[in-house]
Design a protein around this motif. Structure first.
Motif, mmCIF file in Angstrom:
data_model
loop_
_atom_site.group_PDB
_atom_site.id
_atom_site.type_symbol
_atom_site.label_atom_id
_atom_site.label_comp_id
_atom_site.label_asym_id
_atom_site.label_seq_id
_atom_site.Cartn_x
_atom_site.Cartn_y
_atom_site.Cartn_z
ATOM 1 N N LEU A 2 0.812 -1.217 0.000
ATOM 2 C CA LEU A 2 0.000 0.000 0.000
ATOM 3 C C LEU A 2 0.844 1.266 0.000
ATOM 4 O O LEU A 2 0.456 2.263 -0.600
ATOM 5 N N ASP A 3 2.006 1.227 0.641
ATOM 6 C CA ASP A 3 2.842 2.418 0.705
ATOM 7 C C ASP A 3 3.440 2.791 -0.645
ATOM 8 O O ASP A 3 3.929 3.890 -0.834
ATOM 9 N N LYS A 4 3.411 1.897 -1.609
ATOM 10 C CA LYS A 4 3.947 2.150 -2.951
ATOM 11 C C LYS A 4 2.880 2.675 -3.922
ATOM 12 O O LYS A 4 3.198 3.138 -5.006
ATOM 13 N N ALA A 35 -9.113 11.081 -5.991
ATOM 14 C CA ALA A 35 -8.885 12.521 -5.945
ATOM 15 C C ALA A 35 -7.683 12.863 -5.068
ATOM 16 O O ALA A 35 -7.496 12.276 -4.004
ATOM 17 N N ALA A 36 -6.902 13.835 -5.527
ATOM 18 C CA ALA A 36 -5.780 14.327 -4.731
ATOM 19 C C ALA A 36 -6.321 15.049 -3.509
ATOM 20 O O ALA A 36 -7.386 15.661 -3.547
ATOM 21 N N ARG A 47 4.635 10.574 -0.751
ATOM 22 C CA ARG A 47 3.770 10.597 -1.930
ATOM 23 C C ARG A 47 2.714 11.675 -1.748
ATOM 24 O O ARG A 47 2.445 12.126 -0.634
ATOM 25 N N THR A 48 2.098 12.076 -2.840
ATOM 26 C CA THR A 48 1.002 13.029 -2.774
ATOM 27 C C THR A 48 -0.209 12.318 -2.172
ATOM 28 O O THR A 48 -0.605 11.255 -2.658
ATOM 29 N N PRO A 49 -0.793 12.871 -1.098
ATOM 30 C CA PRO A 49 -1.960 12.231 -0.491
ATOM 31 C C PRO A 49 -3.138 12.196 -1.459
ATOM 32 O O PRO A 49 -3.301 13.097 -2.290
ATOM 33 N N PHE A 50 -3.953 11.154 -1.345
ATOM 34 C CA PHE A 50 -5.126 11.031 -2.201
ATOM 35 C C PHE A 50 -6.204 10.242 -1.482
ATOM 36 O O PHE A 50 -5.948 9.563 -0.490
ATOM 37 N N THR A 91 -21.484 5.352 0.111
ATOM 38 C CA THR A 91 -20.179 5.801 -0.356
ATOM 39 C C THR A 91 -19.177 5.671 0.783
ATOM 40 O O THR A 91 -19.470 6.058 1.928
ATOM 41 N N TYR A 92 -18.004 5.154 0.432
ATOM 42 C CA TYR A 92 -16.904 4.973 1.376
ATOM 43 C C TYR A 92 -15.696 5.757 0.888
ATOM 44 O O TYR A 92 -15.480 5.894 -0.311
ATOM 45 N N GLU A 93 -14.918 6.251 1.848
ATOM 46 C CA GLU A 93 -13.677 6.953 1.509
ATOM 47 C C GLU A 93 -12.505 6.200 2.128
ATOM 48 O O GLU A 93 -12.584 5.717 3.262
ATOM 49 N N ALA A 94 -11.430 6.113 1.361
ATOM 50 C CA ALA A 94 -10.159 5.568 1.837
ATOM 51 C C ALA A 94 -9.111 6.644 1.577
ATOM 52 O O ALA A 94 -8.951 7.088 0.436
ATOM 53 N N VAL A 95 -8.411 7.072 2.620
ATOM 54 C CA VAL A 95 -7.425 8.144 2.500
ATOM 55 C C VAL A 95 -6.029 7.542 2.566
ATOM 56 O O VAL A 95 -5.725 6.750 3.447
ATOM 57 N N PHE A 96 -5.188 7.930 1.625
ATOM 58 C CA PHE A 96 -3.787 7.484 1.561
ATOM 59 C C PHE A 96 -2.906 8.715 1.757
ATOM 60 O O PHE A 96 -2.989 9.668 1.004
ATOM 61 N N THR A 97 -2.057 8.688 2.791
ATOM 62 C CA THR A 97 -1.170 9.826 3.040
ATOM 63 C C THR A 97 0.267 9.435 2.806
ATOM 64 O O THR A 97 0.601 8.293 2.625
#
Length: 97
Positions: A2-4, A35-36, A47-50, A91-97
């Motif tokens: 996931l970190d990649k 979405a960013a 990485r750019t969060p999205f 609707t679900y959101e998953a945030v990647f930072t």
């Protein structure tokens, strides 16, 4: 793994289905948007969060889910948070930072 992943990893899959296997059930979660997220100048992120937004027909509690998709070789363990409900489902959101 996931970190990649980046927003570019998911953008080609907008409109396609991810699958959650729960017991003998297979639940479809359709990726509706990638979405960013605005980045803080103070943050030193690699990485750019999205965020990912997924639509499912049922309400799932906020937690980590193992999702599969034909475009990814390995299952993805993603923390999903329900954020909205409409006629199309939840609707679900998953945030990647």
């Amino acid at each position: 793994m996931l970190d990649k992943l980046t927003i570019e990893s998911f953008a080609p899959h907008v409109g396609t289905s991810f699958w959650l296997h729960s017991g003998n059930r297979k639940i479809e979660l359709r990726l509706t948007r990638a979405a960013a997220v605005m980045e803080s100048e103070a943050a030193r992120l690699t990485r750019t969060p999205f965020s990912l937004f997924l639509l499912a027909p049922i309400l799932l509690p906020q937690q980590i889910y193992r999702l599969t998709h034909d475009g990814f070789a390995e299952p993805l363990d993603i923390f999903l948070v329900p954020i909205a409900r409409d006629a199309g489902g939840f609707t679900y959101e998953a945030v990647f930072t």
